[in-house]
Motif scaffolding. Structure first.
Motif, PDB file in Angstrom:
ATOM      1  N   LEU A 155      -9.979  10.574  -0.917  1.00 50.49           N
ATOM      2  CA  LEU A 155      -7.838  10.226  -0.978  1.00 50.49           C
ATOM      3  C   LEU A 155      -8.448   8.825  -1.538  1.00 50.49           C
ATOM      4  O   LEU A 155      -7.427   7.788  -1.767  1.00 50.49           O
ATOM      5  CB  LEU A 155      -7.254  10.448   0.016  1.00 50.49           C
ATOM      6  CG  LEU A 155      -7.219  12.393  -0.282  1.00 50.49           C
ATOM      7  CD1 LEU A 155      -6.389  12.444   1.453  1.00 50.49           C
ATOM      8  CD2 LEU A 155      -6.080  12.396  -1.173  1.00 50.49           C
TER       9      LEU A 155
ATOM     10  N   ARG B 231       1.659   1.497  -3.088  1.00 49.96           N
ATOM     11  CA  ARG B 231       1.528   2.202  -4.147  1.00 49.96           C
ATOM     12  C   ARG B 231       1.096   3.995  -4.150  1.00 49.96           C
ATOM     13  O   ARG B 231       0.771   4.583  -5.132  1.00 49.96           O
ATOM     14  CB  ARG B 231      -0.187   1.839  -4.018  1.00 49.96           C
ATOM     15  CG  ARG B 231      -1.071   2.191  -4.941  1.00 49.96           C
ATOM     16  CD  ARG B 231      -2.115   1.233  -4.719  1.00 49.96           C
ATOM     17  NE  ARG B 231      -1.950   0.335  -5.813  1.00 49.96           N
ATOM     18  CZ  ARG B 231      -1.831  -1.282  -4.610  1.00 49.96           C
ATOM     19  NH1 ARG B 231      -2.423  -1.028  -3.486  1.00 49.96           N
ATOM     20  NH2 ARG B 231      -1.724  -2.550  -5.444  1.00 49.96           N
ATOM     21  N   ILE B 232       1.230   4.555  -2.973  1.00 51.85           N
ATOM     22  CA  ILE B 232       1.071   6.389  -2.960  1.00 51.85           C
ATOM     23  C   ILE B 232       1.725   6.516  -2.728  1.00 51.85           C
ATOM     24  O   ILE B 232       1.910   7.383  -3.526  1.00 51.85           O
ATOM     25  CB  ILE B 232       1.099   6.111  -0.344  1.00 51.85           C
ATOM     26  CG1 ILE B 232      -0.156   5.775  -0.846  1.00 51.85           C
ATOM     27  CG2 ILE B 232       0.815   7.455   0.010  1.00 51.85           C
ATOM     28  CD1 ILE B 232      -0.488   5.122   1.032  1.00 51.85           C
TER      29      ILE B 232
ATOM     30  N   PHE C 283      -2.176  12.097  -5.660  1.00 47.32           N
ATOM     31  CA  PHE C 283      -2.407  12.342  -4.096  1.00 47.32           C
ATOM     32  C   PHE C 283      -2.123  13.869  -3.915  1.00 47.32           C
ATOM     33  O   PHE C 283      -2.849  14.214  -3.808  1.00 47.32           O
ATOM     34  CB  PHE C 283      -1.652  11.246  -2.825  1.00 47.32           C
ATOM     35  CG  PHE C 283      -2.424   9.464  -3.244  1.00 47.32           C
ATOM     36  CD1 PHE C 283      -3.535   9.925  -2.883  1.00 47.32           C
ATOM     37  CD2 PHE C 283      -1.801   9.203  -3.858  1.00 47.32           C
ATOM     38  CE1 PHE C 283      -4.272   8.277  -2.879  1.00 47.32           C
ATOM     39  CE2 PHE C 283      -1.763   7.087  -3.945  1.00 47.32           C
ATOM     40  CZ  PHE C 283      -2.889   7.360  -2.914  1.00 47.32           C
TER      41      PHE C 283
ATOM     42  N   SER D 212       1.110  -1.220   0.441  1.00 49.57           N
ATOM     43  CA  SER D 212       0.117  -0.186  -0.402  1.00 49.57           C
ATOM     44  C   SER D 212       0.963   1.490   0.275  1.00 49.57           C
ATOM     45  O   SER D 212       0.307   1.979  -0.902  1.00 49.57           O
ATOM     46  CB  SER D 212      -1.062   0.077   1.008  1.00 49.57           C
ATOM     47  OG  SER D 212      -1.845  -1.035   1.663  1.00 49.57           O
TER      48      SER D 212
ATOM     49  N   PHE E 272       1.683  10.033  -5.586  1.00 48.15           N
ATOM     50  CA  PHE E 272       1.726  10.242  -4.793  1.00 48.15           C
ATOM     51  C   PHE E 272       1.639  11.710  -5.837  1.00 48.15           C
ATOM     52  O   PHE E 272       1.004  12.528  -4.977  1.00 48.15           O
ATOM     53  CB  PHE E 272       3.623  10.267  -4.611  1.00 48.15           C
ATOM     54  CG  PHE E 272       3.619  11.679  -3.474  1.00 48.15           C
ATOM     55  CD1 PHE E 272       3.490  11.472  -2.409  1.00 48.15           C
ATOM     56  CD2 PHE E 272       4.364  13.464  -3.785  1.00 48.15           C
ATOM     57  CE1 PHE E 272       3.201  12.442  -1.622  1.00 48.15           C
ATOM     58  CE2 PHE E 272       4.410  13.724  -2.828  1.00 48.15           C
ATOM     59  CZ  PHE E 272       3.869  13.682  -1.274  1.00 48.15           C
TER      60      PHE E 272
ATOM     61  N   TYR F 198      -7.668   5.601  -3.883  1.00 45.09           N
ATOM     62  CA  TYR F 198      -6.606   4.846  -3.554  1.00 45.09           C
ATOM     63  C   TYR F 198      -6.571   3.382  -4.468  1.00 45.09           C
ATOM     64  O   TYR F 198      -6.358   3.107  -4.395  1.00 45.09           O
ATOM     65  CB  TYR F 198      -6.214   4.847  -2.335  1.00 45.09           C
ATOM     66  CG  TYR F 198      -5.696   3.568  -2.211  1.00 45.09           C
ATOM     67  CD1 TYR F 198      -3.450   3.598  -1.878  1.00 45.09           C
ATOM     68  CD2 TYR F 198      -6.478   1.969  -1.519  1.00 45.09           C
ATOM     69  CE1 TYR F 198      -3.035   1.975  -1.207  1.00 45.09           C
ATOM     70  CE2 TYR F 198      -5.729   1.185  -1.558  1.00 45.09           C
ATOM     71  CZ  TYR F 198      -3.612   0.876  -1.081  1.00 45.09           C
ATOM     72  OH  TYR F 198      -3.470  -0.170  -0.842  1.00 45.09           O
TER      73      TYR F 198
END
Length: 236
Positions: free
Chosen positions: A194, A112-113, A120, A109, A117, A198
């Motif tokens: 968010l 992936r963030i 996001f 996770s 980035f 995700y």
């Protein structure tokens, strides 16, 4: 927030819209699920804001009791930070960020963030602009009371009476709490957006992975077919 609705491919604006629909579709249910953490968080924010305002009596007490003042402020600030984390972690239970039957992997996770980035960051930027506008509108009564508090305390420093009614401090604290609560729920919308983003990136990554595996299988099948044709040609 339904898991099946969460894991769909969406654009940034679609994630924001889906979050708005989630928040506004059943406000009573949202408040019922989140007030246990959001209300204490709002109260702590109100206390922090009150501490930051000029207050002669509070300042004099702090000078007379420096250790007690330090301990009290440390506890309040630490509790506010902890409550912020608890509030938004409670908002998005980790099981909702993982499809049913799938074990969550925090390391994946995080990767992936970091990989997405930029997306996001863009969502946070746009979301904070919207939250900022909403906050400014909601905070107009708070701003008026803060100005009144400033002028009152400036007069107190010069030896003048406060010039505010006795219920001013409770009113100030109540307005601070309500304003903080509105801001927290505005940030709740951003947090849910968010989460949708995700989930969207998770779907995109899985589709890319499947496409890559399919291409590899096709490439292997093509190589095997060419090898078989070459063997056949050698026989003749």
């Amino acid at each position: 927030m339904e898991v099946n609705e969460l894991f769909k491919q969406r654009s940034i604006t679609a994630c924001m819209k889906a979050s708005y629909n989630t928040v506004t579709s059943d406000i009573r249910s949202l408040v019922k699920q989140t007030w246990v953490t959001h209300v204490p968080f709002a109260v702590l924010l109100a206390i922090v804001l009150y501490f930051l305002l000029p207050n002669k009596s509070l300042h004099d007490w702090g000078e007379a009791n420096p250790m007690a003042s330090f301990i009290l402020q440390t506890i309040i600030y630490a509790a506010t930070l902890v409550m912020a984390a608890v509030s938004f972690w409670h908002l998005l239970p980790h099981k909702q960020l993982c499809p049913q039957g799938e074990k969550r992997k925090p390391g994946r996770s995080l990767v992936r963030i970091l990989r997405h980035f930029g997306g996001f960051l863009m969502t946070c930027f746009l979301g904070m602009m919207i939250v900022g506008i909403a906050t400014f509108i909601a905070a107009v009564p708070t701003i008026i009371l803060i100005i009144a508090q400033l002028y009152s305390q400036l007069g107190a420093l010069q030896g003048d009476p406060l010039g505010v009614p006795g219920y001013f401090t409770p009113l100030l604290f109540l307005v601070f709490t309500l304003t903080s609560l509105l801001i927290i729920y505005a940030l709740t919308w951003l947090g849910i957006a968010l989460a949708y983003q995700y989930a969207s990136y998770k779907v995109q990554d899985e589709e890319k992975k499947k496409l890559k595996e399919s291409q590899q299988q096709m490439a292997v099948a093509g190589i095997e077919q060419m090898a078989a044709e070459e063997e056949e040609s050698k026989k003749y």
